[in-house]
Design a protein around this motif. Sequence first.
Motif, PDB file in Angstrom:
ATOM      1  N   ARG A  50     -28.008   7.255   1.998  1.00  0.00           N
ATOM      2  CA  ARG A  50     -27.256   7.696   0.819  1.00  0.00           C
ATOM      3  C   ARG A  50     -25.782   7.435   1.050  1.00  0.00           C
ATOM      4  N   LEU A  51     -25.116   6.832   0.059  1.00  0.00           N
ATOM      5  CA  LEU A  51     -23.705   6.497   0.143  1.00  0.00           C
ATOM      6  C   LEU A  51     -22.861   7.769   0.054  1.00  0.00           C
ATOM      7  N   HIS A  52     -22.056   8.000   1.091  1.00  0.00           N
ATOM      8  CA  HIS A  52     -21.214   9.198   1.131  1.00  0.00           C
ATOM      9  C   HIS A  52     -19.734   8.901   1.268  1.00  0.00           C
ATOM     10  N   GLY A  53     -19.381   7.651   1.553  1.00  0.00           N
ATOM     11  CA  GLY A  53     -17.968   7.319   1.702  1.00  0.00           C
ATOM     12  C   GLY A  53     -17.722   5.852   1.428  1.00  0.00           C
ATOM     13  N   VAL A  54     -16.501   5.552   0.980  1.00  0.00           N
ATOM     14  CA  VAL A  54     -16.128   4.174   0.665  1.00  0.00           C
ATOM     15  C   VAL A  54     -14.692   3.910   1.077  1.00  0.00           C
ATOM     16  N   ALA A  55     -14.390   2.646   1.263  1.00  0.00           N
ATOM     17  CA  ALA A  55     -13.019   2.194   1.485  1.00  0.00           C
ATOM     18  C   ALA A  55     -12.942   0.733   1.077  1.00  0.00           C
ATOM     19  N   THR A  56     -11.817   0.357   0.509  1.00  0.00           N
ATOM     20  CA  THR A  56     -11.579  -1.009   0.058  1.00  0.00           C
ATOM     21  C   THR A  56     -10.391  -1.576   0.815  1.00  0.00           C
ATOM     22  N   PHE A  57     -10.507  -2.838   1.204  1.00  0.00           N
ATOM     23  CA  PHE A  57      -9.462  -3.516   1.974  1.00  0.00           C
ATOM     24  C   PHE A  57      -9.069  -4.779   1.236  1.00  0.00           C
ATOM     25  N   LEU A  58      -7.808  -4.832   0.817  1.00  0.00           N
ATOM     26  CA  LEU A  58      -7.286  -5.876  -0.045  1.00  0.00           C
ATOM     27  C   LEU A  58      -6.237  -6.687   0.708  1.00  0.00           C
ATOM     28  N   MET A  59      -6.403  -8.012   0.722  1.00  0.00           N
ATOM     29  CA  MET A  59      -5.389  -8.857   1.334  1.00  0.00           C
ATOM     30  C   MET A  59      -4.116  -8.701   0.509  1.00  0.00           C
ATOM     31  N   ASN A  60      -3.097  -8.088   1.118  1.00  0.00           N
ATOM     32  CA  ASN A  60      -1.891  -7.785   0.355  1.00  0.00           C
ATOM     33  C   ASN A  60      -0.751  -7.474   1.314  1.00  0.00           C
ATOM     34  N   LYS A  61       0.257  -8.295   1.283  1.00  0.00           N
ATOM     35  CA  LYS A  61       1.450  -8.040   2.083  1.00  0.00           C
ATOM     36  C   LYS A  61       2.451  -7.346   1.180  1.00  0.00           C
ATOM     37  N   GLU A 112     -24.945   4.380   8.771  1.00  0.00           N
ATOM     38  CA  GLU A 112     -24.739   2.931   8.720  1.00  0.00           C
ATOM     39  C   GLU A 112     -23.501   2.632   7.886  1.00  0.00           C
ATOM     40  N   ILE A 113     -22.688   1.684   8.336  1.00  0.00           N
ATOM     41  CA  ILE A 113     -21.545   1.197   7.573  1.00  0.00           C
ATOM     42  C   ILE A 113     -21.852  -0.247   7.211  1.00  0.00           C
ATOM     43  N   ARG A 114     -21.731  -0.566   5.907  1.00  0.00           N
ATOM     44  CA  ARG A 114     -22.016  -1.929   5.490  1.00  0.00           C
ATOM     45  C   ARG A 114     -21.164  -2.317   4.280  1.00  0.00           C
ATOM     46  N   ASN A 115     -21.098  -3.621   4.039  1.00  0.00           N
ATOM     47  CA  ASN A 115     -20.380  -4.138   2.879  1.00  0.00           C
ATOM     48  C   ASN A 115     -21.126  -3.744   1.618  1.00  0.00           C
ATOM     49  N   ILE A 116     -20.352  -3.400   0.587  1.00  0.00           N
ATOM     50  CA  ILE A 116     -20.903  -3.060  -0.724  1.00  0.00           C
ATOM     51  C   ILE A 116     -20.054  -3.767  -1.782  1.00  0.00           C
ATOM     52  N   SER A 117     -20.472  -3.698  -3.036  1.00  0.00           N
ATOM     53  CA  SER A 117     -19.703  -4.285  -4.137  1.00  0.00           C
ATOM     54  C   SER A 117     -18.675  -3.275  -4.643  1.00  0.00           C
ATOM     55  N   SER A 118     -17.731  -3.760  -5.436  1.00  0.00           N
ATOM     56  CA  SER A 118     -16.721  -2.850  -5.984  1.00  0.00           C
ATOM     57  C   SER A 118     -17.364  -1.776  -6.869  1.00  0.00           C
ATOM     58  N   ILE A 119     -18.341  -2.148  -7.668  1.00  0.00           N
ATOM     59  CA  ILE A 119     -18.988  -1.183  -8.563  1.00  0.00           C
ATOM     60  C   ILE A 119     -19.719  -0.101  -7.760  1.00  0.00           C
ATOM     61  N   GLU A 120     -20.248  -0.465  -6.608  1.00  0.00           N
ATOM     62  CA  GLU A 120     -20.940   0.522  -5.775  1.00  0.00           C
ATOM     63  C   GLU A 120     -19.982   1.583  -5.227  1.00  0.00           C
ATOM     64  N   THR A 121     -18.669   1.333  -5.265  1.00  0.00           N
ATOM     65  CA  THR A 121     -17.708   2.342  -4.797  1.00  0.00           C
ATOM     66  C   THR A 121     -17.510   3.459  -5.818  1.00  0.00           C
ATOM     67  N   TYR A 122     -17.789   3.192  -7.082  1.00  0.00           N
ATOM     68  CA  TYR A 122     -17.467   4.127  -8.158  1.00  0.00           C
ATOM     69  C   TYR A 122     -18.087   5.520  -8.022  1.00  0.00           C
ATOM     70  N   GLY A 163     -19.054   0.733   2.652  1.00  0.00           N
ATOM     71  CA  GLY A 163     -19.677   2.011   2.343  1.00  0.00           C
ATOM     72  C   GLY A 163     -20.242   2.607   3.616  1.00  0.00           C
ATOM     73  N   ILE A 164     -20.142   3.922   3.739  1.00  0.00           N
ATOM     74  CA  ILE A 164     -20.768   4.614   4.868  1.00  0.00           C
ATOM     75  C   ILE A 164     -21.944   5.409   4.312  1.00  0.00           C
ATOM     76  N   PHE A 165     -23.105   5.113   4.875  1.00  0.00           N
ATOM     77  CA  PHE A 165     -24.358   5.689   4.400  1.00  0.00           C
ATOM     78  C   PHE A 165     -24.902   6.658   5.442  1.00  0.00           C
ATOM     79  N   VAL A 166     -25.352   7.807   4.985  1.00  0.00           N
ATOM     80  CA  VAL A 166     -26.034   8.783   5.836  1.00  0.00           C
ATOM     81  C   VAL A 166     -27.423   8.952   5.248  1.00  0.00           C
ATOM     82  N   GLU A 167     -28.430   8.689   6.079  1.00  0.00           N
ATOM     83  CA  GLU A 167     -29.826   8.755   5.613  1.00  0.00           C
ATOM     84  C   GLU A 167     -30.003   7.922   4.343  1.00  0.00           C
TER      85      GLU A 167
END
Length: 153
Positions: free
Chosen positions: A51-62, A5-15, A45-49
Amino acid sequence: MMNLEIRNISSIETYPVRHPVLRAGRPITDCYFEGDDLNTTIHLGIFVEERLHGVATFLMNKDLNIEELISLEHQQCYQLRGMAIKAEIQGQQLGSQLINHAEEMLKNKNVLALWFNARESAVSFYKKKGYQIVSEPFEIATVGIHYKMYKAL
């Protein structure tokens, strides 16, 4: 078959993923990136079973250097930051699935371009996803050699 599952997470959850993959041996506070808590920033966050196994952050920034290549409004351009997949599960296409999901999500928000500073070791991964190098190599202190990469969505 993995339950994924891929879902939105908080910044702290990426740590817990950012730290061992991107900031190993450094203080946990180094996992905070400028812009993490803006209301326009998206953390996935990408979750397998479950459990969080991957993250990515997307920032509005030109980015100013990208501006020479494309003529977009600020909100039409996002920067990828802090993409990381835990070492024990790398090579199982999680990063590819995370990027594919993010590109579709950003397209649905009328974002026209995605750019980032890719670690030298990740350039081939991003090239396979259609991103192009748009800079000479440069060093980010304590992190290593990077290339600016870009893709029109």
